[in-house]
Design a protein around this motif. Sequence first.
Motif, PDB file in Angstrom:
ATOM      1  N   ILE A 213       0.829  -1.211   0.000  1.00  0.00           N
ATOM      2  CA  ILE A 213       0.000   0.000   0.000  1.00  0.00           C
ATOM      3  C   ILE A 213       0.860   1.256   0.000  1.00  0.00           C
ATOM      4  O   ILE A 213       0.539   2.250  -0.666  1.00  0.00           O
ATOM      5  CB  ILE A 213      -0.956  -0.008   1.204  1.00  0.00           C
ATOM      6  N   LEU A 214       1.977   1.228   0.714  1.00  0.00           N
ATOM      7  CA  LEU A 214       2.810   2.418   0.934  1.00  0.00           C
ATOM      8  C   LEU A 214       4.158   2.306   0.242  1.00  0.00           C
ATOM      9  O   LEU A 214       5.138   2.889   0.713  1.00  0.00           O
ATOM     10  CB  LEU A 214       3.011   2.646   2.435  1.00  0.00           C
ATOM     11  N   ARG A 215       4.228   1.582  -0.874  1.00  0.00           N
ATOM     12  CA  ARG A 215       5.509   1.399  -1.546  1.00  0.00           C
ATOM     13  C   ARG A 215       6.132   2.744  -1.920  1.00  0.00           C
ATOM     14  O   ARG A 215       7.297   3.021  -1.638  1.00  0.00           O
ATOM     15  CB  ARG A 215       5.316   0.543  -2.797  1.00  0.00           C
ATOM     16  N   TYR A 216       5.362   3.594  -2.590  1.00  0.00           N
ATOM     17  CA  TYR A 216       5.890   4.890  -3.029  1.00  0.00           C
ATOM     18  C   TYR A 216       5.936   5.902  -1.882  1.00  0.00           C
ATOM     19  O   TYR A 216       6.828   6.756  -1.835  1.00  0.00           O
ATOM     20  CB  TYR A 216       5.033   5.439  -4.165  1.00  0.00           C
ATOM     21  N   THR A 217       4.979   5.816  -0.970  1.00  0.00           N
ATOM     22  CA  THR A 217       4.952   6.762   0.146  1.00  0.00           C
ATOM     23  C   THR A 217       6.184   6.615   1.028  1.00  0.00           C
ATOM     24  O   THR A 217       6.747   7.612   1.496  1.00  0.00           O
ATOM     25  CB  THR A 217       3.676   6.550   0.978  1.00  0.00           C
ATOM     26  N   ASN A 218       6.632   5.381   1.264  1.00  0.00           N
ATOM     27  CA  ASN A 218       7.835   5.174   2.073  1.00  0.00           C
ATOM     28  C   ASN A 218       9.063   5.793   1.414  1.00  0.00           C
ATOM     29  O   ASN A 218       9.952   6.316   2.095  1.00  0.00           O
ATOM     30  CB  ASN A 218       8.050   3.683   2.305  1.00  0.00           C
ATOM     31  N   TYR A 219       9.118   5.744   0.090  1.00  0.00           N
ATOM     32  CA  TYR A 219      10.216   6.418  -0.608  1.00  0.00           C
ATOM     33  C   TYR A 219      10.158   7.920  -0.371  1.00  0.00           C
ATOM     34  O   TYR A 219      11.190   8.571  -0.147  1.00  0.00           O
ATOM     35  CB  TYR A 219      10.149   6.126  -2.108  1.00  0.00           C
ATOM     36  N   GLN A 220       8.970   8.502  -0.428  1.00  0.00           N
ATOM     37  CA  GLN A 220       8.841   9.938  -0.218  1.00  0.00           C
ATOM     38  C   GLN A 220       9.236  10.339   1.198  1.00  0.00           C
ATOM     39  O   GLN A 220       9.891  11.368   1.406  1.00  0.00           O
ATOM     40  CB  GLN A 220       7.409  10.370  -0.524  1.00  0.00           C
ATOM     41  N   VAL A 221       8.848   9.523   2.178  1.00  0.00           N
ATOM     42  CA  VAL A 221       9.239   9.808   3.564  1.00  0.00           C
ATOM     43  C   VAL A 221      10.756   9.732   3.709  1.00  0.00           C
ATOM     44  O   VAL A 221      11.374  10.563   4.391  1.00  0.00           O
ATOM     45  CB  VAL A 221       8.548   8.818   4.517  1.00  0.00           C
ATOM     46  N   ALA A 222      11.385   8.756   3.064  1.00  0.00           N
ATOM     47  CA  ALA A 222      12.842   8.638   3.129  1.00  0.00           C
ATOM     48  C   ALA A 222      13.523   9.788   2.399  1.00  0.00           C
ATOM     49  O   ALA A 222      14.566  10.295   2.851  1.00  0.00           O
ATOM     50  CB  ALA A 222      13.278   7.296   2.539  1.00  0.00           C
ATOM     51  N   LEU A 223      12.974  10.230   1.272  1.00  0.00           N
ATOM     52  CA  LEU A 223      13.532  11.384   0.576  1.00  0.00           C
ATOM     53  C   LEU A 223      13.478  12.635   1.447  1.00  0.00           C
ATOM     54  O   LEU A 223      14.416  13.441   1.465  1.00  0.00           O
ATOM     55  CB  LEU A 223      12.771  11.619  -0.729  1.00  0.00           C
ATOM     56  N   ALA A 224      12.383  12.809   2.180  1.00  0.00           N
ATOM     57  CA  ALA A 224      12.288  13.944   3.101  1.00  0.00           C
ATOM     58  C   ALA A 224      13.280  13.796   4.245  1.00  0.00           C
ATOM     59  O   ALA A 224      13.881  14.774   4.691  1.00  0.00           O
ATOM     60  CB  ALA A 224      10.867  14.067   3.644  1.00  0.00           C
ATOM     61  N   ASN A 225      13.479  12.571   4.716  1.00  0.00           N
ATOM     62  CA  ASN A 225      14.411  12.340   5.809  1.00  0.00           C
ATOM     63  C   ASN A 225      15.847  12.637   5.398  1.00  0.00           C
ATOM     64  O   ASN A 225      16.661  13.061   6.227  1.00  0.00           O
ATOM     65  CB  ASN A 225      14.292  10.890   6.285  1.00  0.00           C
ATOM     66  N   LYS A 226      16.168  12.423   4.122  1.00  0.00           N
ATOM     67  CA  LYS A 226      17.513  12.676   3.618  1.00  0.00           C
ATOM     68  C   LYS A 226      17.672  14.051   2.996  1.00  0.00           C
ATOM     69  O   LYS A 226      18.737  14.360   2.458  1.00  0.00           O
ATOM     70  CB  LYS A 226      17.887  11.602   2.593  1.00  0.00           C
ATOM     71  N   GLY A 227      16.633  14.877   3.033  1.00  0.00           N
ATOM     72  CA  GLY A 227      16.774  16.262   2.625  1.00  0.00           C
ATOM     73  C   GLY A 227      16.525  16.547   1.168  1.00  0.00           C
ATOM     74  O   GLY A 227      16.746  17.674   0.720  1.00  0.00           O
ATOM     75  N   LEU A 228      16.077  15.558   0.379  1.00  0.00           N
ATOM     76  CA  LEU A 228      15.794  15.797  -1.030  1.00  0.00           C
ATOM     77  C   LEU A 228      14.376  16.312  -1.257  1.00  0.00           C
ATOM     78  O   LEU A 228      14.060  16.798  -2.337  1.00  0.00           O
ATOM     79  CB  LEU A 228      16.022  14.510  -1.827  1.00  0.00           C
ATOM     80  N   LEU A 229      13.522  16.177  -0.296  1.00  0.00           N
ATOM     81  CA  LEU A 229      12.183  16.753  -0.268  1.00  0.00           C
ATOM     82  C   LEU A 229      12.019  17.452   1.079  1.00  0.00           C
ATOM     83  O   LEU A 229      12.527  16.965   2.095  1.00  0.00           O
ATOM     84  CB  LEU A 229      11.113  15.676  -0.429  1.00  0.00           C
ATOM     85  N   PRO A 230      11.280  18.547   1.134  1.00  0.00           N
ATOM     86  CA  PRO A 230      10.680  19.307   0.036  1.00  0.00           C
ATOM     87  C   PRO A 230      11.705  20.190  -0.664  1.00  0.00           C
ATOM     88  O   PRO A 230      12.868  20.243  -0.257  1.00  0.00           O
ATOM     89  CB  PRO A 230       9.630  20.148   0.756  1.00  0.00           C
ATOM     90  N   ALA A 231      11.274  20.889  -1.708  1.00  0.00           N
ATOM     91  CA  ALA A 231      12.142  21.837  -2.394  1.00  0.00           C
ATOM     92  C   ALA A 231      12.364  23.059  -1.507  1.00  0.00           C
ATOM     93  O   ALA A 231      11.510  23.433  -0.713  1.00  0.00           O
ATOM     94  CB  ALA A 231      11.527  22.242  -3.731  1.00  0.00           C
TER      95      ALA A 231
END
Length: 776
Positions: A213-231
Amino acid sequence: MDYERLEDCDPEGSQDSPLHGEEQQPLLHVPEGLRGSWHHIQNLDSFFTKIYSYHQRSGFACILLEDVFQLGQFIFIVTFTTFLLRCVDYNVLFANQPNNRTRPGLLHSKVTLSDAILPSSQCAQRIHSSSLLVFLLILATAFWLFQLLRSVCNLFSYWDIQVFYREALHIPPGELGSVSWAEVQSRLLALQRSGGLCVQPRPLTELDVHHRILRYTNYQVALANKGLLPARCALPWGGSVAFLSRGLALNVDLLLFRGPFSLFRGGWELPDAYKRSDQRAALAARWRRSVLLLAVVNLALSPLVLAWQVLHAFYSHAELLRREPGALGTRRWSRLARLQLRHFNELPHELRARLARAYRPAAAFLRAAAPPAPLLALLARQLVFFAGALFAALLVLTVYDEDVLAVEHVLTAMTALGILATVARSFIPDEQAQSRSPQLLLQAALAHMHYLPEETGPAGKASAYRQMARLLQYRAVSLTEELLSPLLTPLFLLFWFRPRALEIIDFFHHFTVDVAGVGDICSFALMDVKRHGHPQWLSEGQTEASLSQRAEDGKTELSLMRFSLVHPQWRPPGHSSKFLGHLRGRVQQDAATWGANSVRSPPTPGVLSNSSSPLPETFLANLLVQPLLPPQDLSPTAPCPAAATASLLASISRIAQDSSCVSPGGTGGQKLAQLPELASAEMSLHAIYLYQLHQQQQQQELWGEASASSLSRPWSSPPQTLSPDEEKPSWSSDGSSPASSPRQQWRTQRAQNLFPGGFQEPTDTQKEPSQAPSID
């Protein structure tokens, strides 16, 4: 008996990737009564997601009506706007010329609405005379037909989901509202174990369902955790501002997950090229071209999208502003907060419930910790007085004679004065709120948010206020961001995401793992303490993660703890289970050191509790009656400040183990599931407890660095600006490079207490505060 080969259950139908441990079971028995159209599912991600969406959207009837109303709303906005532009004679409506078509003999009578509406033939002629308007109407019709086709296809699939609920899960539509998602998930797992659902791996676990269910959402949370999101955008006066509108989030989703040129292309597998490091430069160049193309498309469509945003905002908020002029001054959780405060594997309804409980203490903290502005408050009081006096005079005149309302601009003046007084009143400090302790309110917010903004330096508290205000922003700020999104989204695509193409490709290369029967998922979603733990969050000695592999702000540890509490029957893997056992042992040890003589008195009403509040809010508020965050004068020889929290955790554990709190016949593994308020309270106290241990270790490291020789850390060097030809990945080919991650380049390493000093007014030289640790 009827048997089927296991290869038939493979989502891709391949026979060259058998599951581990399944070599000795080549056949699967399917009982006769369990067969159905859902037995073999090709797209399991879509299947599980629609099962969840069907439950959250309250069944097929509500889904059907929601789609119909959305399509009808689009038609209304387009047709009504066209009507206002071409079918109304505003000279007659504003009485600029005498014209009364309904009563030609009474030229001096009042103008009616029918007088200002043009005949249908004249209206159609005026519409046809505008080529631009005709072109826009054709585009709107094509878009509406596309939405209609998509809605019809979705309705057919949701009809199958309704049949699945009724025949496989034995949940009729009339009982759906009384069944929780935990019960639906439990029945789904039981169906798979009985052979009625051919899904790999076997047995299916709660974590497998969340991964799909959260395959893509977990990627987005990790991107935010590593500073690539948000702009982010640098401000001319220093610092930066974060931007993540709905339009930008949609574009990121198209670029990374669901678009025709995205990395996943809407599937569950990342292409092999992204898993090899020898093609990273070519893939980054290709992704830059995709970003450039999407930015050009956004720029071309920006006038249309901007017009639609303005019309939708006007139709949605005009009546609200007339009825409640201060509605735009209320706060709401921003899209940034819903991304940064989200745990790995946390479903949307769980996040909404948690943020709803955190709203009151977070808003109270912002009112209590607001920087003092006595001059602004004085001016606001005077403005409220004069605006209120003028409004009262006009109101009395209208009560005396209603014809006063017919005077030009009187009604407009009354509306403007009411809005002006409401806005000015928001700048007057709340005396009741300022009497509360900001530290205690922030602690109560942490209990539900599970993450807090932290910043080093003497302005740490002012920074915490500014960061909390960014997470819980004014509705007016949120509305402004959405209105400006069509213009700003192309710029952020070009100047934020395009230069970071290599970093994003490296991120997916190093943080993607293949799980048998599930597909490619974000490695952070496994909540593996050994691989992504942080030594400062009680995982020291258990994690082997390098600096670039660690999840910031204890997200791995907190996500693991939350998931284990929400799903008590789930058995985590070895290292994660060892961490949970170590954490519980540490809690028991600290609770024992607190001592029998130091136990707090029975809970009394807390600062945020009231008799009408539902559990677990009242339950937890009654516990948080004393500050639990570590004091500022913490010393190495002082007792552990987390001992008080540990004693409360031990008390909750004893309550959960009490047989009187469990329904008759319940097993030990079902206790927290039967008492979700206790599970939520226990997670809240675990979040406070882990923050206390984290801050204590930061203080100890700070004292150690002060006493030892000053050594520069490899990740504290200032980032260097590289040309596109000289770009280097943030993670080396083996994922163990100590190079700075994007998030670490935006802020310094935290080393001091959450509240060093006192709440103070932000200065002009204050640098950009760090974003709140990661999480509509």
